[in-house]
Design an enzyme around this catalytic site. Sequence first.
Site, PDB file in Angstrom:
ATOM      1  N   LYS A   1      73.997  33.140  52.534  1.00  0.00           N
ATOM      2  CA  LYS A   1      74.412  31.902  53.342  1.00  0.00           C
ATOM      3  C   LYS A   1      73.960  30.672  52.606  1.00  0.00           C
ATOM      4  O   LYS A   1      74.798  29.925  52.400  1.00  0.00           O
ATOM      5  CB  LYS A   1      73.343  31.890  54.471  1.00  0.00           C
ATOM      6  CG  LYS A   1      73.652  32.748  55.830  1.00  0.00           C
ATOM      7  CD  LYS A   1      72.677  33.003  56.809  1.00  0.00           C
ATOM      8  CE  LYS A   1      73.345  33.974  57.843  1.00  0.00           C
ATOM      9  NZ  LYS A   1      72.200  34.450  58.818  1.00  0.00           N
TER      10      LYS A   1
ATOM     11  N   GLN B   1      66.465  33.180  60.676  1.00  0.00           N
ATOM     12  CA  GLN B   1      67.074  34.641  60.391  1.00  0.00           C
ATOM     13  C   GLN B   1      66.262  35.620  61.548  1.00  0.00           C
ATOM     14  O   GLN B   1      64.961  35.745  61.304  1.00  0.00           O
ATOM     15  CB  GLN B   1      66.892  35.012  59.053  1.00  0.00           C
ATOM     16  CG  GLN B   1      67.594  36.190  58.885  1.00  0.00           C
ATOM     17  CD  GLN B   1      69.173  36.390  58.718  1.00  0.00           C
ATOM     18  OE1 GLN B   1      69.715  35.265  58.326  1.00  0.00           O
ATOM     19  NE2 GLN B   1      69.714  37.251  59.523  1.00  0.00           N
TER      20      GLN B   1
ATOM     21  N   ASP C   1      73.179  28.449  65.186  1.00  0.00           N
ATOM     22  CA  ASP C   1      73.442  29.878  65.557  1.00  0.00           C
ATOM     23  C   ASP C   1      73.907  29.873  67.021  1.00  0.00           C
ATOM     24  O   ASP C   1      74.248  30.816  67.569  1.00  0.00           O
ATOM     25  CB  ASP C   1      72.220  30.671  65.511  1.00  0.00           C
ATOM     26  CG  ASP C   1      72.153  31.835  64.319  1.00  0.00           C
ATOM     27  OD1 ASP C   1      73.146  32.009  63.779  1.00  0.00           O
ATOM     28  OD2 ASP C   1      71.189  32.359  64.004  1.00  0.00           O
TER      29      ASP C   1
END
Length: 296
Positions: free
Chosen positions: A54, A98, A121
């Site tokens: 990422k 994460q 997200d």
Amino acid sequence: MAANIIDGKAFAATVREKVAGHVARLKEEHNITPGLAVVLVGEDPASQVYVRSKGKQTVEAGMNSFEHKLDADTSEADLLAVVEQLNNDPAVHGILVQLPLPGHLNEDLIINSIAPEKDVDGFHISNVGLLGTGQKSMVPCTPLGCLMMLRDYHGSLSGMDAVVIGRSNIVGKPMAQLLLGDSCTVTIAHSRTKDLPDVVRRADIVVAAVGRPEMVPGDWIKEGATVIDVGINRIQRDGKNKLVGDVDFASAAERAGAITPVPGGVGPMTIACLLANTVTACCRANGLAEPEGLTA
Ligand code: NAD
């Protein structure tokens, strides 16, 4: 009939290119550089790989990447303090914590502490509610990638029968909402669904997000249907490690009109959509027009 292969790797490259183009314009015309902060707690090897990837792709798209690596025994209060600091940092337009988090940390609490407009997200309860009510929101990256591929292949999805197999909060449910938003008639199937083969056989669009290697055989697929395989399953075959989806690719490709492979289908789209969401968040934060084709 041999199915068209939907090349997620190539499509993700075009999404990244669009993102990079938009980032360049933001810098040139507005002196703004979008920034994505990724928070990793602990040393889970798969998470480390994702976070590295990422960060690399964020920088390649011309954006700022901020990585916060915290010890596995970080307290909830300390993690909440990091998120709060990022919420208040104007250089950070997107925040991603994460998952999975170590067991002593409450994932819902942490995710819901992210400012919703920076929640790239799309897991914050506000974004879930906005998506569910058809309002502008941050959309979870994997289903957004699936939607982009379906729109690219079909143009309009209006009136199509779609079956989503799997009802998770990160893939199945938001995928179903997005398909509904594009006027599909949507069925969500799951582990308790009766006669799953029959349900799947009615679908013009099948999205498989289960996590069971090759569980959908070709004879469940309606002739000419579009199959989006979200599954990523590691198996041993002929003494080798192999990555397979939730769909039996060989038999499904004989009946489908189009199908995504694993690897090289949905997978590469997820990070591309994370970058897209970061640019979208940055534009919204600055009251600027959103990039076309990069949102739901
Ligand atoms: P999950 O375990 O949270 O959810 C799986 C869903 O499948 C559940 O809702 C369950 O009801 C359903 N299910 C289980 N067994 C079933 C059965 N026999 N018949 C019908 N439904 C059944 O999984 P998830 O997080 O949604 O992920 C699903 C798959 O997608 C996994 O393989 C995961 O690795 C993959 N994934 C890929 C990406 C990507 O970037 N490509 C992103 C997220 C998840």
